[in-house]
Write a protein that holds these residues in place. Structure first.
Motif, PDB file in Angstrom:
ATOM      1  N   ALA A  25      34.887  36.981  44.503  1.00  0.00           N
ATOM      2  CA  ALA A  25      36.311  37.313  44.394  1.00  0.00           C
ATOM      3  C   ALA A  25      36.695  37.607  42.953  1.00  0.00           C
ATOM      4  CB  ALA A  25      37.154  36.169  44.949  1.00  0.00           C
ATOM      5  N   LEU A  26      36.200  36.797  42.018  1.00  0.00           N
ATOM      6  CA  LEU A  26      36.498  37.025  40.604  1.00  0.00           C
ATOM      7  C   LEU A  26      35.900  38.350  40.128  1.00  0.00           C
ATOM      8  CD1 LEU A  26      38.145  35.323  38.714  1.00  0.00           C
ATOM      9  CD2 LEU A  26      36.066  34.247  37.903  1.00  0.00           C
ATOM     10  N   SER A  27      34.731  38.669  40.617  1.00  0.00           N
ATOM     11  CA  SER A  27      34.113  39.951  40.278  1.00  0.00           C
ATOM     12  C   SER A  27      34.963  41.110  40.787  1.00  0.00           C
ATOM     13  CB  SER A  27      32.710  40.012  40.877  1.00  0.00           C
ATOM     14  OG  SER A  27      32.158  41.286  40.707  1.00  0.00           O
ATOM     15  N   ALA A  28      35.445  40.987  42.004  1.00  0.00           N
ATOM     16  CA  ALA A  28      36.287  42.048  42.562  1.00  0.00           C
ATOM     17  C   ALA A  28      37.602  42.175  41.801  1.00  0.00           C
ATOM     18  CB  ALA A  28      36.559  41.759  44.039  1.00  0.00           C
ATOM     19  N   VAL A  29      38.200  41.044  41.420  1.00  0.00           N
ATOM     20  CA  VAL A  29      39.460  41.078  40.660  1.00  0.00           C
ATOM     21  C   VAL A  29      39.251  41.755  39.310  1.00  0.00           C
ATOM     22  CG1 VAL A  29      41.139  39.619  39.466  1.00  0.00           C
ATOM     23  CG2 VAL A  29      40.517  39.115  41.827  1.00  0.00           C
ATOM     24  N   PHE A  30      38.181  41.376  38.599  1.00  0.00           N
ATOM     25  CA  PHE A  30      37.905  42.009  37.312  1.00  0.00           C
ATOM     26  C   PHE A  30      37.636  43.506  37.473  1.00  0.00           C
ATOM     27  CE2 PHE A  30      36.936  37.791  35.346  1.00  0.00           C
ATOM     28  CZ  PHE A  30      37.800  37.924  34.279  1.00  0.00           C
ATOM     29  N   ALA A  31      36.923  43.892  38.514  1.00  0.00           N
ATOM     30  CA  ALA A  31      36.639  45.310  38.747  1.00  0.00           C
ATOM     31  C   ALA A  31      37.934  46.075  39.027  1.00  0.00           C
ATOM     32  CB  ALA A  31      35.660  45.469  39.890  1.00  0.00           C
TER      33      ALA A  31
END
Length: 115
Positions: A25-31
């Motif tokens: 989820a954090l990866s998707a938010v940063f992306a």
């Protein structure tokens, strides 16, 4: 940061067989922020750079000290004990010159069109 968190998520799936939802989820938010509003990530980038500079100020002298006292100093001491002077730093009062005499090398004509 998004790519690093994605790699962490994939490595966790590969090693343990289950996915950590918070890293994905954090990866998707940063992306999404990197694509939609990159200016919002600027404060995080500045903080990350300051952390890197702080770590550089702490770790660099330690690593350089370990290299010097672990490799260079012992090598120099062993060379001094064995009487080696590769830089020819010892003064020779009787020497006429400190130039190193060389025997003739290759002919000057062979140095044309080197490249």
């Amino acid at each position: 940061m998004a790519a690093a968190l994605a790699v962490v998520s994939l490595l966790n799936v590969w090693h343990s067989g289950h996915l950590w939802p918070w890293t994905s989820a954090l990866s998707a938010v940063f992306a999404l922020f990197a694509i939609a509003r990159p200016a919002m990530l600027h404060p995080l980038n500045r903080a990350w750079m300051k952390l890197g500079l702080l770590l550089h100020r702490i770790v660099n002298p330690i690593v350089m000290g370990l290299i010097f006292f672990g490799a260079i100093l012992p090598t120099g001491l062993v060379m001094r004990l064995r009487g080696k002077d590769p830089l020819r730093l010892n003064r020779d009062a009787g020497a006429e010159s400190y130039w190193i005499r060389r025997t003739p090398g290759p002919a000057p004509e062979s140095m044309r069109d080197q490249f």
